[in-house]
Design an enzyme around this catalytic site. Structure first.
Site, PDB file in Angstrom:
ATOM      1  N   LEU A  21       0.830  -1.218   0.000  1.00 38.68           N
ATOM      2  CA  LEU A  21       0.000   0.000   0.000  1.00 38.68           C
ATOM      3  C   LEU A  21       0.855   1.255   0.000  1.00 38.68           C
ATOM      4  O   LEU A  21       0.453   2.309  -0.475  1.00 38.68           O
ATOM      5  CB  LEU A  21      -0.891   0.016   1.246  1.00 38.68           C
ATOM      6  CG  LEU A  21      -2.036  -0.996   1.273  1.00 38.68           C
ATOM      7  CD1 LEU A  21      -2.571  -1.156   2.689  1.00 38.68           C
ATOM      8  CD2 LEU A  21      -3.144  -0.557   0.329  1.00 38.68           C
ATOM      9  N   GLY A  24       6.707   3.953   4.450  1.00 41.39           N
ATOM     10  CA  GLY A  24       6.958   5.088   5.336  1.00 41.39           C
ATOM     11  C   GLY A  24       8.418   5.116   5.733  1.00 41.39           C
ATOM     12  O   GLY A  24       9.242   4.421   5.145  1.00 41.39           O
ATOM     13  N   LYS A  25       8.731   5.910   6.748  1.00 43.24           N
ATOM     14  CA  LYS A  25      10.132   6.070   7.147  1.00 43.24           C
ATOM     15  C   LYS A  25      10.700   4.779   7.715  1.00 43.24           C
ATOM     16  O   LYS A  25      11.860   4.495   7.589  1.00 43.24           O
ATOM     17  CB  LYS A  25      10.240   7.179   8.196  1.00 43.24           C
ATOM     18  CG  LYS A  25      10.208   8.565   7.586  1.00 43.24           C
ATOM     19  CD  LYS A  25      10.688   9.598   8.597  1.00 43.24           C
ATOM     20  CE  LYS A  25       9.652  10.692   8.814  1.00 43.24           C
ATOM     21  NZ  LYS A  25       8.983  10.655  10.105  1.00 43.24           N
ATOM     22  N   VAL A  29       4.084  -0.881   4.109  1.00 38.19           N
ATOM     23  CA  VAL A  29       2.717  -1.167   4.538  1.00 38.19           C
ATOM     24  C   VAL A  29       2.078  -2.062   3.468  1.00 38.19           C
ATOM     25  O   VAL A  29       2.124  -1.740   2.282  1.00 38.19           O
ATOM     26  CB  VAL A  29       1.909   0.143   4.702  1.00 38.19           C
ATOM     27  CG1 VAL A  29       0.500  -0.157   5.195  1.00 38.19           C
ATOM     28  CG2 VAL A  29       2.620   1.111   5.652  1.00 38.19           C
ATOM     29  N   LYS A  44       1.456  -2.753   8.790  1.00 33.57           N
ATOM     30  CA  LYS A  44       2.609  -1.847   8.700  1.00 33.57           C
ATOM     31  C   LYS A  44       3.801  -2.517   9.370  1.00 33.57           C
ATOM     32  O   LYS A  44       3.770  -2.793  10.568  1.00 33.57           O
ATOM     33  CB  LYS A  44       2.231  -0.544   9.415  1.00 33.57           C
ATOM     34  CG  LYS A  44       3.286   0.507   9.461  1.00 33.57           C
ATOM     35  CD  LYS A  44       2.628   1.836   9.859  1.00 33.57           C
ATOM     36  CE  LYS A  44       3.646   2.834  10.360  1.00 33.57           C
ATOM     37  NZ  LYS A  44       3.016   4.112  10.723  1.00 33.57           N
ATOM     38  N   ASP A 137       2.700  15.693  13.169  1.00 35.87           N
ATOM     39  CA  ASP A 137       3.063  15.294  11.808  1.00 35.87           C
ATOM     40  C   ASP A 137       1.832  15.339  10.903  1.00 35.87           C
ATOM     41  O   ASP A 137       1.610  14.450  10.103  1.00 35.87           O
ATOM     42  CB  ASP A 137       3.675  13.887  11.831  1.00 35.87           C
ATOM     43  CG  ASP A 137       4.555  13.614  10.610  1.00 35.87           C
ATOM     44  OD1 ASP A 137       4.969  14.581   9.938  1.00 35.87           O
ATOM     45  OD2 ASP A 137       4.815  12.441  10.328  1.00 35.87           O
TER      46      ASP A 137
HETATM   47  P1  ATP Z   1       5.910   8.634   8.282  1.00 37.17           P
HETATM   48  O1  ATP Z   1       6.115   8.583   9.757  1.00 37.17           O
HETATM   49  O2  ATP Z   1       7.101   9.064   7.526  1.00 37.17           O
HETATM   50  O3  ATP Z   1       4.689   9.438   7.919  1.00 37.17           O
HETATM   51  P2  ATP Z   1       5.386   5.824   8.450  1.00 37.17           P
HETATM   52  O4  ATP Z   1       6.578   4.949   8.345  1.00 37.17           O
HETATM   53  O5  ATP Z   1       4.848   6.027   9.809  1.00 37.17           O
HETATM   54  O6  ATP Z   1       5.662   7.196   7.737  1.00 37.17           O
HETATM   55  P3  ATP Z   1       2.804   5.656   7.311  1.00 37.17           P
HETATM   56  O7  ATP Z   1       2.717   7.115   7.008  1.00 37.17           O
HETATM   57  O8  ATP Z   1       1.951   5.146   8.398  1.00 37.17           O
HETATM   58  O9  ATP Z   1       4.307   5.211   7.526  1.00 37.17           O
HETATM   59  O10 ATP Z   1       2.489   4.809   5.998  1.00 37.17           O
HETATM   60  C1  ATP Z   1       3.225   4.948   4.789  1.00 37.17           C
HETATM   61  C2  ATP Z   1       2.267   4.855   3.609  1.00 37.17           C
HETATM   62  O11 ATP Z   1       1.577   3.573   3.616  1.00 37.17           O
HETATM   63  C3  ATP Z   1       1.147   5.896   3.636  1.00 37.17           C
HETATM   64  O12 ATP Z   1       1.535   7.103   3.040  1.00 37.17           O
HETATM   65  C4  ATP Z   1       0.042   5.190   2.861  1.00 37.17           C
HETATM   66  O13 ATP Z   1       0.236   5.336   1.476  1.00 37.17           O
HETATM   67  C5  ATP Z   1       0.216   3.728   3.234  1.00 37.17           C
HETATM   68  N1  ATP Z   1      -0.655   3.387   4.378  1.00 37.17           N
HETATM   69  C6  ATP Z   1      -0.332   3.473   5.684  1.00 37.17           C
HETATM   70  N2  ATP Z   1      -1.340   3.098   6.480  1.00 37.17           N
HETATM   71  C7  ATP Z   1      -2.355   2.749   5.663  1.00 37.17           C
HETATM   72  C8  ATP Z   1      -3.692   2.286   5.884  1.00 37.17           C
HETATM   73  N3  ATP Z   1      -4.165   2.102   7.111  1.00 37.17           N
HETATM   74  N4  ATP Z   1      -4.450   2.031   4.809  1.00 37.17           N
HETATM   75  C9  ATP Z   1      -3.954   2.217   3.564  1.00 37.17           C
HETATM   76  N5  ATP Z   1      -2.717   2.665   3.281  1.00 37.17           N
HETATM   77  C10 ATP Z   1      -1.919   2.933   4.315  1.00 37.17           C
END
Ligand code: ATP
Length: 389
Positions: A21, A24-25, A29, A44, A137
């Site tokens: 999907l 992220g950092k 996902v 995730k 954020d």
């Molecule tokens: P950051 O902290 O840099 O924002 P992260 O590692 O915490 O990133 P997320 O932002 O939670 O990651 O998720 C990364 C990407 O995965 C999102 O931009 C989205 O495209 C997808 N994604 C995350 N959670 C979901 C969800 N619940 N449903 C659908 N897509 C998701």
């Protein structure tokens, strides 16, 4: 309450399928299905690189567990996988990332549609704040980040994948949104000052960049930036590189571009009350929800109608999303964000040290072992100039 399971295997309960999907950092996902129920979820996978990351992930899970709100993706389950991974299972949000959707040709971009998106973001933030949490954020886009985690003297600037957004659309047709990520969220009860330098400079409030005390209204600056972008396609503080963005935010100067000529005064008033340099003059979420731009839109129709696919009402001006499309393309090509965020942290410490006359800048950087993603020349000279000022 969802706790991170230690003695259970993810694969026994869930199966991954289809394309990822997003990323992220901290990791990827995936779409996944609960074996016993067929329930579709987002999984995730978070890579834990050091103990500090582990505490961050545990805080994220604990905060997400607390969140029960229609505008927030609900956490469902969590696992430790091996020694270095945590897997979070959460509600899947399928409508794509907010800016991409709003920039689609089929999306009818009007002030009313934007007001309803912003209204939902404020509802989510009002709830988050009511739980004594600052999100820190709230963003709808992310420049490319290099995957280098660095921590120096307690200031950490994590770096993960590319372009994650934290505001997602629930479906490909309606206008409902959900927040999905609490990776930087912090507990805050006002009893002591909270300092935290992290996030995306383009959306970060001046007090974040300046490493000054934050409060709930720090999130509201980001809402102002998102509203500004949705209505105009311009990002008010985005520079040609992250250093320039940082300088722009620190100066806090902005104006309405010509795209705002067709935007109502009341919408502009809403933005002015959020992009206030002094956070004491910024609206809280409940004030946003009472602001006439939001409140009058909400009063104009049933909420279901307002959250349906936007249409053109009598007299509504359709806003151009041409500029918004350009913005989305531009941010995909942006680089160096991570390196510069770290540089900003280093610079801050450097200035403190210089003030105390304890060390020369070059020695400091040598000692600090700046990671091998050095600031660009352009950025270096920009910051040097700023430091002299
Ligand atoms: P950051 O902290 O840099 O924002 P992260 O590692 O915490 O990133 P997320 O932002 O939670 O990651 O998720 C990364 C990407 O995965 C999102 O931009 C989205 O495209 C997808 N994604 C995350 N959670 C979901 C969800 N619940 N449903 C659908 N897509 C998701």
């Amino acid at each position: 309450v969802v706790r991170i399971r230690t003695n259970a295997k993810f694969d026994d309960f869930y199966e991954i399928y289809g394309e990822p999907l997003g990323e992220g950092k901290f990791g990827k996902v995936f779409q996944c299905r609960e074996r016993s129920t067929g329930l579709e979820l987002a999984a995730k996978f978070i890579k834990i690189r050091k103990d500090a990351d582990k505490a961050t992930v545990e805080r994220e899970v604990s905060i997400m567990t607390q969140m029960r709100h229609p505008r927030i993706a609900q956490i469902y389950d969590a696992f430790y996988a091996g020694t270095n991974d945590v897997i979070l299972l959460m509600e899947i949000v399928r409508g794509g990332e907010l800016f991409n959707r709003v920039a689609e040709d089929s999306y009818i971009l009007t002030e009313k549609a934007v007001a309803m998106i912003v209204c939902q973001i404020c509802e989510a933030i009002e709830y988050i704040h009511s739980q004594h949490i600052i999100h820190l954020d709230i963003k709808a886009s992310h420049p490319s980040l290099s995957p280098l985690p660095v921590s120096l003297r307690g200031i950490s600037c994590g770096g993960r994948g590319d372009n994650p957004e934290n505001i997602m659309c629930v479906s490909e047709t309606g206008n409902r949104i959900k927040l999905i990520d609490f990776g930087l969220a912090q507990y805050y009860d006002g009893s002591k000052d909270l300092y935290y330098m992290a996030g995306t400079p383009e959306f970060a409030a001046p007090e974040v960049i300046k490493y000054e005390p934050l409060d709930f209204r720090t999130d509201m600056w980001s809402v102002g930036v998102i509203t500004y972008i949705l209505l105009s396609g311009y990002s008010p503080f985005l520079g040609d590189n992250v250093a320039e963005t940082y300088v722009n935010v620190e100066r806090g100067e902005w104006e309405f571009t010509e795209e705002f000529d067709v935007v109502s005064d009341i919408a502009k008033d809403f933005i002015k009350n959020l992009l206030s340099y002094d956070k004491n003059n910024r609206m809280y979420p409940r004030e946003c929800l009472k602001h006439p731009w939001i409140a009058d839109t909400r009063a104009s129709a049933a909420i279901d109608t307002l959250l349906a696919q936007p249409t053109i009402d009598d007299g509504a001006t359709q806003l151009s999303n041409k500029q918004l499309k350009r913005y989305i393309v531009r941010r995909r090509f942006r680089k160096l964000a991570f390196a510069v965020m770290c540089y900003v942290d280093f610079r801050k410490i450097l200035i403190d040290l210089r003030r105390r006359n304890s060390v020369k800048g070059e020695e400091f950087f040598a000692a600090a072992k700046v990671p091998d993603a050095p600031p660009s020349e352009e950025m270096g000279s920009l910051l040097a100039k700023k430091t002299k000022e």
